[in-house]
Design a protein around this motif. Structure first.
Motif, PDB file in Angstrom:
ATOM      1  N   VAL A 102      43.341  30.703  34.574  1.00  0.00           N
ATOM      2  CA  VAL A 102      43.354  31.336  35.888  1.00  0.00           C
ATOM      3  C   VAL A 102      42.797  32.747  35.728  1.00  0.00           C
ATOM      4  N   LEU A 103      41.804  33.086  36.538  1.00  0.00           N
ATOM      5  CA  LEU A 103      41.211  34.418  36.507  1.00  0.00           C
ATOM      6  C   LEU A 103      41.339  35.063  37.880  1.00  0.00           C
ATOM      7  N   LYS A 104      41.610  36.348  37.857  1.00  0.00           N
ATOM      8  CA  LYS A 104      41.663  37.159  39.066  1.00  0.00           C
ATOM      9  C   LYS A 104      40.609  38.245  38.880  1.00  0.00           C
ATOM     10  N   ILE A 105      39.578  38.253  39.715  1.00  0.00           N
ATOM     11  CA  ILE A 105      38.392  39.068  39.468  1.00  0.00           C
ATOM     12  C   ILE A 105      38.103  39.966  40.664  1.00  0.00           C
ATOM     13  N   ALA A 106      37.836  41.234  40.392  1.00  0.00           N
ATOM     14  CA  ALA A 106      37.393  42.167  41.426  1.00  0.00           C
ATOM     15  C   ALA A 106      36.167  42.899  40.903  1.00  0.00           C
ATOM     16  N   SER A 107      35.140  43.053  41.732  1.00  0.00           N
ATOM     17  CA  SER A 107      33.925  43.754  41.326  1.00  0.00           C
ATOM     18  C   SER A 107      33.436  44.620  42.471  1.00  0.00           C
ATOM     19  N   ASP A 108      32.592  45.606  42.135  1.00  0.00           N
ATOM     20  CA  ASP A 108      32.177  46.603  43.118  1.00  0.00           C
ATOM     21  C   ASP A 108      30.740  46.403  43.592  1.00  0.00           C
ATOM     22  N   ALA A 109      29.767  46.861  42.812  1.00  0.00           N
ATOM     23  CA  ALA A 109      28.373  46.889  43.261  1.00  0.00           C
ATOM     24  C   ALA A 109      27.859  45.492  43.588  1.00  0.00           C
ATOM     25  N   TYR A 110      26.879  45.443  44.479  1.00  0.00           N
ATOM     26  CA  TYR A 110      26.301  44.161  44.877  1.00  0.00           C
ATOM     27  C   TYR A 110      25.540  43.562  43.701  1.00  0.00           C
ATOM     28  N   ALA A 111      25.871  42.329  43.332  1.00  0.00           N
ATOM     29  CA  ALA A 111      25.257  41.691  42.173  1.00  0.00           C
ATOM     30  C   ALA A 111      25.336  40.180  42.312  1.00  0.00           C
ATOM     31  N   SER A 112      24.514  39.504  41.522  1.00  0.00           N
ATOM     32  CA  SER A 112      24.586  38.046  41.441  1.00  0.00           C
ATOM     33  C   SER A 112      25.085  37.653  40.062  1.00  0.00           C
ATOM     34  N   PHE A 113      25.870  36.606  40.026  1.00  0.00           N
ATOM     35  CA  PHE A 113      26.376  36.057  38.772  1.00  0.00           C
ATOM     36  C   PHE A 113      26.051  34.572  38.760  1.00  0.00           C
ATOM     37  N   THR A 114      25.243  34.154  37.794  1.00  0.00           N
ATOM     38  CA  THR A 114      24.859  32.749  37.668  1.00  0.00           C
ATOM     39  C   THR A 114      25.471  32.178  36.399  1.00  0.00           C
ATOM     40  N   ALA A 115      26.074  31.018  36.503  1.00  0.00           N
ATOM     41  CA  ALA A 115      26.700  30.383  35.344  1.00  0.00           C
ATOM     42  C   ALA A 115      26.247  28.934  35.240  1.00  0.00           C
ATOM     43  N   ARG A 116      26.072  28.504  34.017  1.00  0.00           N
ATOM     44  CA  ARG A 116      25.784  27.101  33.725  1.00  0.00           C
ATOM     45  C   ARG A 116      27.031  26.530  33.071  1.00  0.00           C
ATOM     46  N   PRO A 117      27.882  25.876  33.849  1.00  0.00           N
ATOM     47  CA  PRO A 117      29.192  25.460  33.333  1.00  0.00           C
ATOM     48  C   PRO A 117      29.104  24.285  32.374  1.00  0.00           C
ATOM     49  N   HIS A 118      30.196  24.092  31.657  1.00  0.00           N
ATOM     50  CA  HIS A 118      30.308  22.938  30.773  1.00  0.00           C
ATOM     51  C   HIS A 118      30.745  21.735  31.608  1.00  0.00           C
ATOM     52  N   PRO A 119      30.072  20.588  31.476  1.00  0.00           N
ATOM     53  CA  PRO A 119      30.407  19.429  32.325  1.00  0.00           C
ATOM     54  C   PRO A 119      31.797  18.867  32.075  1.00  0.00           C
ATOM     55  N   GLY A 120      32.436  19.281  30.983  1.00  0.00           N
ATOM     56  CA  GLY A 120      33.784  18.798  30.707  1.00  0.00           C
ATOM     57  C   GLY A 120      34.859  19.545  31.467  1.00  0.00           C
ATOM     58  N   TRP A 121      34.443  20.505  32.317  1.00  0.00           N
ATOM     59  CA  TRP A 121      35.396  21.294  33.083  1.00  0.00           C
ATOM     60  C   TRP A 121      35.044  21.248  34.565  1.00  0.00           C
ATOM     61  N   ILE A 122      36.050  21.441  35.408  1.00  0.00           N
ATOM     62  CA  ILE A 122      35.843  21.643  36.836  1.00  0.00           C
ATOM     63  C   ILE A 122      36.464  22.982  37.211  1.00  0.00           C
ATOM     64  N   GLY A 123      36.062  23.532  38.348  1.00  0.00           N
ATOM     65  CA  GLY A 123      36.574  24.839  38.733  1.00  0.00           C
ATOM     66  C   GLY A 123      36.848  24.938  40.218  1.00  0.00           C
ATOM     67  N   PHE A 124      37.688  25.895  40.561  1.00  0.00           N
ATOM     68  CA  PHE A 124      38.013  26.197  41.954  1.00  0.00           C
ATOM     69  C   PHE A 124      37.814  27.695  42.156  1.00  0.00           C
ATOM     70  N   LEU A 125      36.886  28.069  43.009  1.00  0.00           N
ATOM     71  CA  LEU A 125      36.616  29.473  43.289  1.00  0.00           C
ATOM     72  C   LEU A 125      37.093  29.790  44.695  1.00  0.00           C
ATOM     73  N   LEU A 126      38.028  30.729  44.794  1.00  0.00           N
ATOM     74  CA  LEU A 126      38.586  31.111  46.089  1.00  0.00           C
ATOM     75  C   LEU A 126      38.265  32.576  46.366  1.00  0.00           C
ATOM     76  N   PRO A 127      37.229  32.861  47.168  1.00  0.00           N
ATOM     77  CA  PRO A 127      36.962  34.248  47.557  1.00  0.00           C
ATOM     78  C   PRO A 127      38.075  34.740  48.480  1.00  0.00           C
ATOM     79  N   VAL A 128      38.665  35.862  48.134  1.00  0.00           N
ATOM     80  CA  VAL A 128      39.776  36.391  48.920  1.00  0.00           C
ATOM     81  C   VAL A 128      39.297  37.452  49.901  1.00  0.00           C
ATOM     82  N   SER A 129      38.495  38.393  49.415  1.00  0.00           N
ATOM     83  CA  SER A 129      37.962  39.432  50.296  1.00  0.00           C
ATOM     84  C   SER A 129      36.617  39.889  49.765  1.00  0.00           C
ATOM     85  N   TRP A 130      35.786  40.404  50.662  1.00  0.00           N
ATOM     86  CA  TRP A 130      34.463  40.869  50.260  1.00  0.00           C
ATOM     87  C   TRP A 130      33.868  41.711  51.378  1.00  0.00           C
ATOM     88  N   THR A 131      32.819  42.459  51.024  1.00  0.00           N
ATOM     89  CA  THR A 131      32.074  43.249  51.996  1.00  0.00           C
ATOM     90  C   THR A 131      30.747  42.557  52.283  1.00  0.00           C
TER      91      THR A 131
END
Length: 339
Positions: A65-94
């Protein structure tokens, strides 16, 4: 700022705030990437400002479980491992929270099936990310539902009406924080006990079973804009960073016209192709300058290496984005290396 949890950013009380580049080098390319089920990751800062990152990490053998906060406008691209699944819940943003070109709305979450790359582009965001081994989730879902469906977890998609799940997950994180202790020196984060891990997986399985029965606002692997930009991005990454890429080359690579390519980049990254290329180049230069092994480099050589016609042009572009001269970045990197 859109938010489903007012004041959520203030709740990140045990987070460690540090330079995003330090995080990128020490975490994504070091221990953090070794723990994350990600085969490859790419970050590009897309607007001026200081990139700060705050995280809470709670790790288990088969879930995290990760809790992530970031500031400046940016892109994050990931190539996940097929043996895993994920749930991304955006809580707040500008502004706009983009996931593979889809504009997230409040109370929505993304399910990531591990078979597709994904790109998040956002500013001043606070989000939750849960990862579970695919085989473990399959086993728990089979146990709960009493049926076996190997295709059940296929297809990254967006779910709606997720405010309750986000709040439950926030409560779980707070409880886990109270039961565990963060190792601030090694940044190895907190650890899930077997019972805690089972609780996390069970909660996600029940949530997934409930959401899969409802219509999905978007299928993240089927967004055409994302396929266009991914084709271009992958082609660019194979070229030397010093090479100037012409827009005509991008049209040919993508197989689309000027207007279509422009709109695809805006939809996915919130920036047109030219700005994306320019920001990618200056961001890569910043990565290079912050590397302690490069502190003896000459700024003029760095400018040439990254395709700038002069050190003056490089310094101005760099300062416009990061509010400091390249030489000041090198001094800071030297200071960090001595610690």
């Amino acid at each position: 700022m859109k938010s489903i949890l007012p004041g959520a950013l203030d709740a990140v009380k045990v987070s460690v705030i540090f330079s995003f580049m330090a995080w990128l080098k020490n975490r994504i390319h070091g221990r953090f990437l070794n723990r994350m089920p990600v085969k490859e990751a790419d970050v590009v800062q897309l607007a001026p400002g200081q990139m700060n990152f705050r995280t809470i990490e709670i790790w288990g053998r088969d879930a995290f479980v990760l809790k992530i906060a970031s500031d400046a406008y940016a892109s994050f691209t990931a190539r996940p491992h097929p043996g895993w699944i994920g749930f991304l819940l955006p809580v707040s943003w500008t502004g706009v929270f983009r996931m593979n070109g889809y504009r997230h709305q409040p109370n929505q979450a993304s399910y990531l099936d591990g078979t597709h790359d994904y790109t998040v582009a956002c500013q001043e965001s606070f989000r939750l990310l849960v990862g579970v081994r695919r085989n473990v989730m399959n086993a728990v879902i089979t146990e709960i539902s009493g049926t076996v469906d190997m295709d059940f977890l296929s297809g990254s998609r967006v779910f709606g009406d997720c405010a309750e799940c986000a709040m439950e997950l926030e409560e779980m994180i707070a409880s886990l924080q109270a039961d565990t202790q963060k190792n601030a020196e090694t940044f190895e984060g907190m650890n899930l006990s077997e019972d805690q891990e089972r609780a996390v997986v069970a909660q996600m399985a029940n949530w997934l079973l409930e959401k899969m029965e409802k219509p999905t606002p978007a299928w993240l692997g089927q967004i055409e804009d994302y396929h266009i930009t991914t084709t271009v991005r992958d082609a660019i990454r194979t070229r030397p960073i010093s090479e100037h890429v012409q827009l005509d080359d991008l049209y040919k690579i993508a197989g689309v016209g000027k207007n279509r390519l422009h709109q695809s980049f805006v939809n996915v990254y919130g920036a047109p192709p030219v700005r994306y290329l320019n920001m990618r180049r200056v961001w890569r230069a910043r990565q290079f300058l912050l590397d302690p092994t490069n502190t003896d480099c000459k700024i003029g050589d760095v400018a040439s290496q990254f395709g700038y016609p002069s050190s003056g042009r490089f310094a101005k572009n760099y300062q416009d984005v990061f509010d400091e001269l390249p030489s000041n970045t090198v001094k800071r990197a030297k200071s960090m290396a001595r610690r």
